[in-house]
Design a protein around this motif. Sequence first.
Motif, short mmCIF file in Angstrom:
data_model
loop_
_atom_site.label_atom_id
_atom_site.label_comp_id
_atom_site.label_asym_id
_atom_site.label_seq_id
_atom_site.Cartn_x
_atom_site.Cartn_y
_atom_site.Cartn_z
N PHE A 463 0.85 -1.19 0.00
CA PHE A 463 0.00 0.00 0.00
C PHE A 463 0.89 1.24 0.00
N ALA A 464 0.77 2.04 -1.08
CA ALA A 464 1.55 3.27 -1.23
C ALA A 464 0.68 4.48 -0.94
N LYS A 465 1.34 5.64 -0.73
CA LYS A 465 0.60 6.86 -0.40
C LYS A 465 -0.03 7.50 -1.63
N THR A 466 0.71 7.54 -2.71
CA THR A 466 0.25 8.20 -3.93
C THR A 466 0.74 7.41 -5.13
N ASP A 467 0.27 7.78 -6.32
CA ASP A 467 0.75 7.16 -7.55
C ASP A 467 2.26 7.36 -7.71
N SER A 468 2.73 8.55 -7.38
CA SER A 468 4.17 8.84 -7.48
C SER A 468 4.96 7.95 -6.53
N HIS A 469 4.47 7.82 -5.32
CA HIS A 469 5.12 6.94 -4.34
C HIS A 469 5.13 5.50 -4.85
N ALA A 470 4.02 5.07 -5.45
CA ALA A 470 3.95 3.71 -5.99
C ALA A 470 5.01 3.48 -7.05
N ASP A 471 5.23 4.48 -7.92
CA ASP A 471 6.28 4.35 -8.94
C ASP A 471 7.65 4.18 -8.32
N ASP A 472 7.95 4.95 -7.28
CA ASP A 472 9.25 4.84 -6.61
C ASP A 472 9.42 3.46 -5.99
N ILE A 473 8.35 2.94 -5.40
CA ILE A 473 8.42 1.61 -4.76
C ILE A 473 8.67 0.53 -5.81
N ILE A 474 7.95 0.61 -6.92
CA ILE A 474 8.09 -0.42 -7.97
C ILE A 474 9.52 -0.48 -8.49
N GLN A 475 10.11 0.66 -8.77
CA GLN A 475 11.48 0.68 -9.29
C GLN A 475 12.45 0.09 -8.27
N THR A 476 12.24 0.42 -6.99
CA THR A 476 13.12 -0.09 -5.94
C THR A 476 12.96 -1.59 -5.77
N VAL A 477 11.73 -2.08 -5.80
CA VAL A 477 11.48 -3.52 -5.66
C VAL A 477 12.19 -4.28 -6.77
N ARG A 478 12.03 -3.86 -7.99
CA ARG A 478 12.64 -4.57 -9.11
C ARG A 478 14.16 -4.60 -8.98
N GLN A 479 14.74 -3.47 -8.55
CA GLN A 479 16.21 -3.41 -8.39
C GLN A 479 16.67 -4.31 -7.25
N GLU A 480 16.04 -4.20 -6.09
CA GLU A 480 16.50 -4.93 -4.91
C GLU A 480 16.30 -6.43 -5.05
N GLY A 482 16.26 -7.90 -7.95
CA GLY A 482 16.95 -8.32 -9.17
C GLY A 482 16.03 -8.97 -10.17
N GLU A 483 14.81 -8.43 -10.28
CA GLU A 483 13.79 -9.03 -11.15
C GLU A 483 13.37 -8.05 -12.24
N GLY A 484 12.62 -8.58 -13.23
CA GLY A 484 12.15 -7.77 -14.33
C GLY A 484 10.80 -7.14 -14.08
N ASN A 485 10.23 -6.55 -15.11
CA ASN A 485 8.96 -5.81 -14.98
C ASN A 485 7.81 -6.68 -14.49
N GLU A 486 7.77 -7.95 -14.94
CA GLU A 486 6.63 -8.79 -14.61
C GLU A 486 6.56 -9.15 -13.12
N PHE A 487 7.71 -9.05 -12.42
CA PHE A 487 7.76 -9.42 -11.01
C PHE A 487 6.92 -8.48 -10.14
N CYS A 488 6.93 -7.19 -10.47
CA CYS A 488 6.23 -6.20 -9.65
C CYS A 488 5.46 -5.24 -10.57
N ARG A 489 4.15 -5.12 -10.32
CA ARG A 489 3.31 -4.26 -11.15
C ARG A 489 2.53 -3.28 -10.29
N ALA A 514 2.35 -6.64 -6.05
CA ALA A 514 1.55 -5.56 -6.65
C ALA A 514 1.60 -4.37 -5.71
N VAL A 515 1.64 -3.17 -6.31
CA VAL A 515 1.65 -1.93 -5.53
C VAL A 515 0.37 -1.17 -5.87
N THR A 516 -0.36 -0.75 -4.86
CA THR A 516 -1.63 -0.04 -5.08
C THR A 516 -1.72 1.16 -4.15
#
Length: 916
Positions: A463-480, A482-489, A514-516
Amino acid sequence: MQQPLNQTPEQIARDRIDQRLQAAGWTVQDKEALDFNAGLGVAVREYQTDIGPADYVLFVDRQAVGVVEAKPDAWGVRLTSVEEQSEGYANAKLKWVSNEEPLPFLYECTGQITRFTNARDPNPRSREVFTFHQPQTLKAWIQAPRSFRAGIAELPELNLDGLRDCQITAINNLEASLKADKPRALVQMATGSGKTFTAITQVYRLLKHAGARRILFLVDTKNLGEQAEQEFMAFLPNDDNRKFTELYNVQRLTSPSITNDSQVVISTIQRMYATLKGEELNDGADDENPAEQKWRRKEPLPVVYNPKLPPEYFDVVIIDECHRSIYNLWRQVIEYFDAYLIGLTATPDNRTYGFFQKNVVSEYTHEKAVADKVNVGNDVFLIDTAVTQKGGTLEARQLVQRREIKTRKKRWETQDEDQTYAGTQLDRSVVNPDQIRTVIRTFRDKWPEIFPGRKELPKTLIFAKTDSHADDIIQTVRQEFGEGNEFCRKITNGAKNPKSSLSAFRNEYYPRIAVTVDMIATGTDVKPLECLIFMRDVRSKNYFEQMKGRGTRVLDPDDLKKVTPSAKAKTHYVIVDAVGVTKSLKTASQPLDTKPSIPFKDLAMGLMMGDRSEETVSSLAARLSRLDNKLGAEDQEKITKEAGKPLTGIVRDLFDAIDPDKVEADAKAAGYPEPDDAAMQAARDERVKQAANIFTGSLINLMDKIRRDTEQTIDHDNLDKLLRAEWAGDVEENAKKIAQEFEDYLKENRDEIEALQVYFNTPARRSEVTFAMIKEVLRKLTEDRPRLAPLTVWRAYAHLDDYKGNSPAGDLTALVALIRRVTGLDEKLTRHSDRVRRNFQNWVLKRHSGAGEKFTEEQMGWLHMIRDHLATSFTIERDDLELAPFDTQGGLGQMYMLFGDGMEDVMTEMNEALSA
């Protein structure tokens, strides 16, 4: 519409009633100018009856069907007191008309308030309606074999196949509420326990068995509407091999047009409002979850009559997730319909209970659901970081990055002064990427410990605070990870293809995370979910419970393994708390006003004396706007005279004072092409000052007096509780006096009244006391001593005998029990029906334990009917077997077939044994 000044209150009311009737499709005529060719429905003024002229008689297709009793506005609080007048005209003989039966449809109306009674209902009861029903509606009702409420009263026993115990309880209790004609009912069932399935089962029964024409299923997001539609399509009744949508037409509203052959209409509450207004809904208006914090400072939406969608259009309105927005912005939309209101929620609060008049037909909590294995419980794993707790400081001359929220465009610049931010500002005005990274990295390292034995990360929702926050979380999840786009949406209303992402999250291996923000925070099922990460705090208690509910859903182990192969079973879910959400203070959802605890007068005086806060201005403007909508011409004129401008203008100035666009325009006009915060604040303060200048002490006092004189506050939040329910005075002494007086009366008449002769003088013959004999005792008692009504005397003996059971169903059974008590057959007060049931059980056991022939199952069915008859009628005779309920089962002949020549002996035995 402005009324002529010389009109009487009665004539003003008549004019308004005429307008209301005409709007509903009635042709209004004087009795001297009758013309039934003018339309289907004709309302005739001052129609003559044998008891005088009725204000209006309603004719549909030349047939008299109803009456309207007109009263001036001042009668609004007393309309229920004129129901006898309406009933008198409905029962009267009409001139020129041969009306053998009373007219079934009765209205009382002031032109503002309308009450309605349908005499065809089992227990006719008046109710307030938005306006008159249309002629074609009354025609359909008069032609129907029974009213909808009569159909409800005859609902068959529930088929229990395929239903959980909690669903059976909810449906049975809801139908008992409907049969009692309670207008509102609340179904509280834990998330995941099958609320929607329960509701669809009830809808099916009302359509099939009760004669419901059309039912509205209201949701507050498009996503929930789509989910409800899928559940209706998948629903297979337990008494038919066809799906619901093969039996009945289900329409999910996507435009203002409702097809006439739809029996179930699914709609967001926002779209239903647009449909009532005959407007298209703004794009995206029903996408977002209307969490109530978003609706602060907005006025409840006005609802006006729509002939294409009249109040009687729906028989029942089912409100899904009814704990949310219905009490503020949308309440008037729901209350427009002349329908039963049924609420569904897992998390009611005081306003929910208040709105549904504390008629809770189901209380199935999360704890009960976990105990029944309908839900799974949770564990909490805490992640605390320094920045999350304390925030941080940006030092002057430090190079910092700025980012535009919408475009994500970035630039670097030097911080011109020290800036300290709190943890609550994170991901709103300040983003700290390392705070996000620390939380996500910790979860990456710890999840094998949280879910031991798993080879793949369980399905996880963040659960993220805003759409912008959700974008930051998604990028960090994929990096940490070590997964591709399909891993986190991202699954939010603003994301691309949220439906397909949600479907994949439910049914496929990817995405694992999933981030919402709000889209799947409430109502939406994702059963394989086993982990919820909170990276936003939630202050609303109800909203938090709803968000947690996303993890409680149970799932068959085989279905879970399809998306999480190494899982053995879903035994619980885990809340990962990264922001202290499980510890923060939770409150009920916020009300409409931002300063609800401050009295109107104090708000206005504060503004006049220099309080320039946005909360004060918006709250005062909201309250004055509500007042403006309620005032008549006389009060409006008083305010205009005192203030020098109308109240509408005062309200507009207050709202304009805090309108960001207008404030920015003022700042630019003052010489600031790109106004900074200081310039904006100065421009806003000047606007508020100008708007506040109109307020004086005398104007505020006048407004406050008018406000108090013209309205009542209806409190839906503070629920009442019973403190005492007992007779006034000395209860013990009163009970003794009543009991003694009753005993004296029986003894005085023991030789005069046949039944009393038997009970006092030859009690062994009491099985010979007939129903008619007991009725004669009651008749004499009522005539001689009306204050000794049996149920009154029962209460006295109940107190003296410390009786804790239920009271008898009526006077006759109470009287028998009281006679037995006075004559010494019973030492303590005992309900006649309880004694009959106990004696019946002993009699059957005695018969079956002897050497004689035992009763068959079919014979026992008849004996149970006789037992129930004896509980209210005292004796059973041959003639009784030709009456209900025996006549529907074959009557005297069938009993003879079952018992043969022993039939008379069985009845004699039961008369003696059960009256013992």
